[in-house]
Scaffold this active site. Structure first.
Site, PDB file in Angstrom:
ATOM      1  N   PHE A   1       0.990  -1.214   0.104  1.00  0.00           N
ATOM      2  CA  PHE A   1       0.004  -0.208  -0.155  1.00  0.00           C
ATOM      3  C   PHE A   1       0.885   1.211  -0.176  1.00  0.00           C
ATOM      4  O   PHE A   1       0.707   2.178   0.807  1.00  0.00           O
ATOM      5  CB  PHE A   1      -0.907   0.184   1.406  1.00  0.00           C
ATOM      6  CG  PHE A   1      -1.897   0.851   1.123  1.00  0.00           C
ATOM      7  CD1 PHE A   1      -2.967   0.642   0.223  1.00  0.00           C
ATOM      8  CD2 PHE A   1      -2.528   1.836   1.844  1.00  0.00           C
ATOM      9  CE1 PHE A   1      -4.347   1.299   0.024  1.00  0.00           C
ATOM     10  CE2 PHE A   1      -3.550   2.658   1.725  1.00  0.00           C
ATOM     11  CZ  PHE A   1      -4.377   2.309   0.798  1.00  0.00           C
ATOM     12  N   GLY A   2       1.759   1.122  -0.972  1.00  0.00           N
ATOM     13  CA  GLY A   2       2.636   2.394  -1.176  1.00  0.00           C
ATOM     14  C   GLY A   2       2.047   3.197  -2.145  1.00  0.00           C
ATOM     15  O   GLY A   2       0.808   3.352  -2.353  1.00  0.00           O
TER      16      GLY A   2
ATOM     17  N   ILE B   1       2.155   3.332  -5.421  1.00  0.00           N
ATOM     18  CA  ILE B   1       1.523   2.831  -6.499  1.00  0.00           C
ATOM     19  C   ILE B   1       0.326   1.933  -5.910  1.00  0.00           C
ATOM     20  O   ILE B   1      -0.833   1.955  -6.561  1.00  0.00           O
ATOM     21  CB  ILE B   1       2.341   1.774  -7.229  1.00  0.00           C
ATOM     22  CG1 ILE B   1       3.517   2.595  -7.874  1.00  0.00           C
ATOM     23  CG2 ILE B   1       1.764   0.760  -8.280  1.00  0.00           C
ATOM     24  CD1 ILE B   1       4.629   1.676  -8.492  1.00  0.00           C
TER      25      ILE B   1
ATOM     26  N   ALA C   1       4.752  -5.625 -10.249  1.00  0.00           N
ATOM     27  CA  ALA C   1       5.809  -5.197  -9.145  1.00  0.00           C
ATOM     28  C   ALA C   1       7.247  -5.696  -9.833  1.00  0.00           C
ATOM     29  O   ALA C   1       7.608  -5.011 -10.688  1.00  0.00           O
ATOM     30  CB  ALA C   1       5.669  -5.752  -7.917  1.00  0.00           C
ATOM     31  N   ARG C   2       7.472  -6.589  -8.940  1.00  0.00           N
ATOM     32  CA  ARG C   2       8.964  -7.195  -9.547  1.00  0.00           C
ATOM     33  C   ARG C   2       8.812  -8.811  -9.565  1.00  0.00           C
ATOM     34  O   ARG C   2       8.051  -9.299  -8.576  1.00  0.00           O
ATOM     35  CB  ARG C   2      10.114  -6.867  -8.493  1.00  0.00           C
ATOM     36  CG  ARG C   2      10.571  -5.451  -8.687  1.00  0.00           C
ATOM     37  CD  ARG C   2      11.151  -5.126 -10.045  1.00  0.00           C
ATOM     38  NE  ARG C   2      11.753  -3.741 -10.098  1.00  0.00           N
ATOM     39  CZ  ARG C   2      11.102  -2.866 -10.910  1.00  0.00           C
ATOM     40  NH1 ARG C   2       9.861  -3.115 -11.308  1.00  0.00           N
ATOM     41  NH2 ARG C   2      11.638  -1.643 -10.921  1.00  0.00           N
TER      42      ARG C   2
ATOM     43  N   GLU D   1      14.172 -11.411 -18.280  1.00  0.00           N
ATOM     44  CA  GLU D   1      13.803 -10.225 -19.236  1.00  0.00           C
ATOM     45  C   GLU D   1      14.917 -10.007 -20.198  1.00  0.00           C
ATOM     46  O   GLU D   1      15.969  -9.764 -19.864  1.00  0.00           O
ATOM     47  CB  GLU D   1      13.441  -9.294 -18.611  1.00  0.00           C
ATOM     48  CG  GLU D   1      12.110  -9.263 -17.701  1.00  0.00           C
ATOM     49  CD  GLU D   1      11.416  -8.218 -17.037  1.00  0.00           C
ATOM     50  OE1 GLU D   1      12.107  -7.088 -17.475  1.00  0.00           O
ATOM     51  OE2 GLU D   1      10.860  -8.245 -16.304  1.00  0.00           O
TER      52      GLU D   1
ATOM     53  N   HIS E   1       6.960  -5.727 -19.634  1.00  0.00           N
ATOM     54  CA  HIS E   1       7.592  -4.762 -18.631  1.00  0.00           C
ATOM     55  C   HIS E   1       7.036  -3.415 -19.146  1.00  0.00           C
ATOM     56  O   HIS E   1       7.972  -2.580 -19.302  1.00  0.00           O
ATOM     57  CB  HIS E   1       9.029  -4.932 -18.516  1.00  0.00           C
ATOM     58  CG  HIS E   1       9.404  -4.360 -16.829  1.00  0.00           C
ATOM     59  ND1 HIS E   1      10.337  -5.069 -16.278  1.00  0.00           N
ATOM     60  CD2 HIS E   1       8.870  -3.364 -16.212  1.00  0.00           C
ATOM     61  CE1 HIS E   1      10.562  -4.382 -15.197  1.00  0.00           C
ATOM     62  NE2 HIS E   1       9.702  -3.434 -15.089  1.00  0.00           N
TER      63      HIS E   1
END
Length: 350
Positions: free
Chosen positions: A180-181, A183, A262-263, A292, A311
């Site tokens: 919940f940052g 983004i 995210a990652r 990637e 991405h």
């Protein structure tokens, strides 16, 4: 203040730039689209007091070659991806970042992925454009003729309405937000606007910080178990590596959808693949991958219940303006003796 700008720069903020410095040069990635080599950067950095960069690698060697550098600005959320922050800190050089520059872009992409996979938008678009699976078919109910008056493709059991329709509405469903940052909050706002109930997992955020969205703070297992849609938007730190494990994916409803913008390191991709292949969950949207570019024969490419993008979530034409305004605003604060909003090494200010 002599300034070198190798980041992409929105020229409509040139007057704002001139409140910081009138002596500036554009070079590197922001001009050529290619990162300036480290050897060239070591030469360019000499005499520079303010460096505004984006993708150039500002290594320890580059920082040590700087003889007058007072401030480094990285026009990315994660400045450590480009800047040796430890080396800058050793020379007491503050490193600023463009916090939240692409929060809206990622949030919109996240919701778009979930809509595309849950409503079979990407799949049926592909089938219509590149195959005759839906078009070169004679349906038993003669749907082609009836479509002229009834606006129906076909009601046959092997027609699109039966095979690819029936995806869930988002309204009234439970949306699980992991992180919940900046983004995560933008994603949650959009989910709320679509009429969904919000469950949030973020051990670093208090319930009162979520009350404005009527979101409920809970544990991760509850998010995975109860949500109809799950979005991962957390940073990669030791506590989040492998956070979405095989065991947690197994908690999801068979009708649920999962998205990761995210990652890659927060997710067990093998476990997600197995869940999708066995239809233990309904579908997924992915924008990030363990390797990637994603390999041409990657097993995810053969799945029909996943939507993949290369991405792109953090990319939008508006981001250059956002990063320009955010970083210049923080440079002005720093030079005025105020604390910047987004500083990576605040200890250098003391």
């Amino acid at each position: 203040m002599k300034t070198l700008i190798t980041a992409r720069f929105d020229r409509k903020y040139e007057k704002l730039l001139e409140t910081v410095t009138s002596d500036y040069t554009f070079a590197g990635y922001g001009v050529t689209g290619e990162k300036m080599p480290a050897a060239e950067m070591k030469e360019k950095i000499k005499g520079i007091e303010l460096l505004i960069t984006e993708f150039e690698d500002i290594t320890k060697e580059v920082i040590e070659a700087a003889d007058r550098l007072r401030v480094i600005v990285c026009c990315r959320n994660e400045a450590f991806a480009s800047i040796d922050i430890e080396a800058a800190t050793a020379k007491k050089i503050p490193v600023l970042r463009a916090g939240g520059r692409n929060a809206v872009a990622v949030a919109e992409h996240t919701i778009a992925l979930l809509m595309c996979v849950s409503k079979n938008i990407s799949l049926t678009d592909h089938l219509l454009k590149y195959t005759d699976e839906l078009t070169g078919v004679s349906y038993k109910d003669d749907g082609g003729k009836r479509a002229q008056t009834m606006s129906e493709w076909s009601m046959d059991p092997d027609a699109p309405f039966a095979l690819y329709g029936g995806g869930p509405e988002m309204y009234g469903k439970i949306f699980g937000q992991v992180g919940f940052g900046m983004i995560g909050r933008e994603v949650a706002k959009r989910a709320k606007a679509l009429g969904m109930e919000l469950l949030v997992y973020d051990p670093y955020v208090e319930q009162e910080d979520m009350d404005y969205l009527r979101a409920k703070k809970t544990d991760l297992d509850t998010v995975m178990k109860e949500s109809d849609f799950v979005s991962v938007n957390c940073n990669v730190v030791p506590e989040t590596e492998g956070l979405i494990s095989r065991e947690r994916i197994a908690l999801m409803k068979p009708t649920a959808y999962f998205v990761n913008t995210a990652r890659a390191r927060v997710l067990d991709y093998d476990a997600l693949y197995d869940a999708l292949k066995e239809h233990n969950i309904a579908g997924a949207g992915l924008d990030v991958y363990p390797v990637e570019p994603i390999p041409s024969k990657d097993k995810f490419l053969a799945l029909r219940n996943v939507v993949l993008t290369p991405h792109l979530a953090g990319s939008a034409r508006d981001i250059v303006g956002h990063q320009t305004e955010i970083t210049l605003g923080d440079v002005k604060k720093l030079l005025a003796g105020e604390r910047p909003r987004f500083i990576c090494n605040p200890e250098v200010l003391s």
